[in-house]
Write a protein that holds these residues in place. Structure first.
Motif, PDB file in Angstrom:
ATOM      1  N   ASP A 104      -2.722  -6.523  -1.361  1.00 18.12           N
ATOM      2  CA  ASP A 104      -2.087  -5.205  -1.518  1.00 18.12           C
ATOM      3  C   ASP A 104      -1.052  -4.968  -0.420  1.00 18.12           C
ATOM      4  O   ASP A 104       0.010  -4.397  -0.676  1.00 18.12           O
ATOM      5  N   LEU A 105      -1.357  -5.406   0.783  1.00 19.94           N
ATOM      6  CA  LEU A 105      -0.432  -5.258   1.910  1.00 19.94           C
ATOM      7  C   LEU A 105       0.874  -6.004   1.649  1.00 19.94           C
ATOM      8  O   LEU A 105       1.962  -5.477   1.896  1.00 19.94           O
ATOM      9  N   GLU A 106       0.772  -7.213   1.113  1.00 16.31           N
ATOM     10  CA  GLU A 106       1.978  -7.983   0.766  1.00 16.31           C
ATOM     11  C   GLU A 106       2.811  -7.250  -0.278  1.00 16.31           C
ATOM     12  O   GLU A 106       4.041  -7.176  -0.162  1.00 16.31           O
ATOM     13  N   VAL A 107       2.160  -6.705  -1.287  1.00 18.88           N
ATOM     14  CA  VAL A 107       2.870  -6.002  -2.365  1.00 18.88           C
ATOM     15  C   VAL A 107       3.559  -4.752  -1.836  1.00 18.88           C
ATOM     16  O   VAL A 107       4.731  -4.506  -2.105  1.00 18.88           O
ATOM     17  N   VAL A 108       2.835  -3.964  -1.046  1.00 20.63           N
ATOM     18  CA  VAL A 108       3.389  -2.718  -0.505  1.00 20.63           C
ATOM     19  C   VAL A 108       4.571  -3.015   0.414  1.00 20.63           C
ATOM     20  O   VAL A 108       5.590  -2.324   0.369  1.00 20.63           O
ATOM     21  N   TYR A 109       4.452  -4.026   1.233  1.00 22.40           N
ATOM     22  CA  TYR A 109       5.549  -4.404   2.133  1.00 22.40           C
ATOM     23  C   TYR A 109       6.797  -4.774   1.324  1.00 22.40           C
ATOM     24  O   TYR A 109       7.909  -4.402   1.683  1.00 22.40           O
ATOM     25  N   GLY A 110       6.595  -5.483   0.226  1.00 17.03           N
ATOM     26  CA  GLY A 110       7.714  -5.883  -0.628  1.00 17.03           C
ATOM     27  C   GLY A 110       8.397  -4.718  -1.319  1.00 17.03           C
ATOM     28  O   GLY A 110       9.546  -4.827  -1.749  1.00 17.03           O
ATOM     29  N   LYS A 111       7.705  -3.579  -1.430  1.00 23.28           N
ATOM     30  CA  LYS A 111       8.306  -2.393  -2.056  1.00 23.28           C
ATOM     31  C   LYS A 111       9.216  -1.615  -1.099  1.00 23.28           C
ATOM     32  O   LYS A 111       9.879  -0.677  -1.518  1.00 23.28           O
ATOM     33  N   LYS A 112       9.176  -1.984   0.184  1.00 23.87           N
ATOM     34  CA  LYS A 112      10.055  -1.392   1.213  1.00 23.87           C
ATOM     35  C   LYS A 112       9.887   0.128   1.342  1.00 23.87           C
ATOM     36  O   LYS A 112      10.847   0.861   1.455  1.00 23.87           O
ATOM     37  N   ASP A 113       8.658   0.594   1.364  1.00 15.42           N
ATOM     38  CA  ASP A 113       8.398   2.018   1.514  1.00 15.42           C
ATOM     39  C   ASP A 113       7.384   2.195   2.647  1.00 15.42           C
ATOM     40  O   ASP A 113       6.196   1.923   2.463  1.00 15.42           O
ATOM     41  N   SER A 114       7.860   2.646   3.800  1.00  9.81           N
ATOM     42  CA  SER A 114       6.970   2.755   4.959  1.00  9.81           C
ATOM     43  C   SER A 114       5.873   3.800   4.759  1.00  9.81           C
ATOM     44  O   SER A 114       4.810   3.701   5.367  1.00  9.81           O
ATOM     45  N   SER A 115       6.097   4.799   3.897  1.00 10.59           N
ATOM     46  CA  SER A 115       5.047   5.795   3.663  1.00 10.59           C
ATOM     47  C   SER A 115       3.845   5.192   2.942  1.00 10.59           C
ATOM     48  O   SER A 115       2.714   5.621   3.161  1.00 10.59           O
ATOM     49  N   THR A 116       4.054   4.197   2.092  1.00 12.92           N
ATOM     50  CA  THR A 116       2.925   3.531   1.429  1.00 12.92           C
ATOM     51  C   THR A 116       2.323   2.443   2.317  1.00 12.92           C
ATOM     52  O   THR A 116       1.196   1.999   2.076  1.00 12.92           O
ATOM     53  N   LEU A 117       3.049   2.047   3.358  1.00 12.80           N
ATOM     54  CA  LEU A 117       2.545   1.045   4.292  1.00 12.80           C
ATOM     55  C   LEU A 117       1.618   1.682   5.331  1.00 12.80           C
ATOM     56  O   LEU A 117       0.644   1.065   5.760  1.00 12.80           O
ATOM     57  N   LYS A 118       1.875   2.919   5.710  1.00  9.49           N
ATOM     58  CA  LYS A 118       1.098   3.584   6.773  1.00  9.49           C
ATOM     59  C   LYS A 118      -0.404   3.654   6.506  1.00  9.49           C
ATOM     60  O   LYS A 118      -1.186   3.469   7.440  1.00  9.49           O
ATOM     61  N   PRO A 119      -0.869   3.912   5.294  1.00 13.17           N
ATOM     62  CA  PRO A 119      -2.329   3.976   5.082  1.00 13.17           C
ATOM     63  C   PRO A 119      -3.073   2.669   5.379  1.00 13.17           C
ATOM     64  O   PRO A 119      -4.288   2.675   5.515  1.00 13.17           O
ATOM     65  N   PHE A 120      -2.351   1.582   5.508  1.00  8.86           N
ATOM     66  CA  PHE A 120      -2.981   0.313   5.853  1.00  8.86           C
ATOM     67  C   PHE A 120      -3.331   0.255   7.341  1.00  8.86           C
ATOM     68  O   PHE A 120      -4.039  -0.642   7.781  1.00  8.86           O
TER      69      PHE A 120
END
Length: 180
Positions: free
Chosen positions: A70-86
């Motif tokens: 999931d972390l790889e997918v979220v990073y690829g979407k280039k949205d730091s707001s979806t990355l922060k919950p990790f």
């Protein structure tokens, strides 16, 4: 076989006519029998075991694997707001520069992809260490860039897995990683 015999005529190989037809019926009968028996055995074997139960450690490893995917997918979407919950709230408070740098990386890239390869997972109750290699490929108007490194992710599982610390190269900001 391409040879057609009249009903009263013997086979050129000195076999009566019925033996060829009989052999075909017998061989197809045996074939059907073996297929039925094989299918029955597979069905019984598959149903008799029930659902495979994973140990607690195996379940935890599956969670970690899903977390990293999931972390790889979220990073690829280039949205730091979806990355922060990790990341844990404490990490976010103590290292706001990571997320500012991540946002800059995301804004500078048209496409970005993170690939992680796990070397080792250490489990200690709710504390988890994941040693991994990472590879970030990005495309922009200036060209393609590739960054590689090694990181130890320290994870904690309370409600969900979250990164509490990084050691080594930071794949998220492409700079030195903050540690504990």
């Amino acid at each position: 076989f391409g040879v057609r015999l009249d009903p009263g005529q013997d086979c050129p190989y000195n076999l009566p006519m019925y033996s060829l037809n009989h052999a075909r019926r017998v061989s197809s009968g045996w074939l059907l029998f073996f297929l039925f028996v094989g299918w029955s055995l597979l069905s019984i074997a598959g149903c008799s075991k029930g659902q495979v139960k994973l140990t607690e450690t195996e379940q935890q490893i599956h969670k970690i694997d899903a977390f990293l995917s999931d972390l790889e997918v979220v990073y690829g979407k280039k949205d730091s707001s979806t990355l922060k919950p990790f990341f844990s709230p404490k990490f976010q408070e103590e290292h706001p520069e990571v997320f500012k740098t991540v946002q800059g990386v995301f804004e500078g890239a048209d496409q970005i992809q993170l690939d992680m390869t796990v070397d080792l997972i250490q489990l200690d109750g709710q504390k988890v260490k994941v040693l991994l290699h990472w590879d970030v490929n990005s495309q922009s108007a200036q060209g393609a860039l590739q960054h590689r490194g090694n990181t130890t992710l320290k994870l904690m599982e309370e409600d969900a897995l979250q990164i509490v610390a990084l050691e080594g190269d930071n794949p998220f900001a492409l700079t030195a990683a903050p540690t504990d």
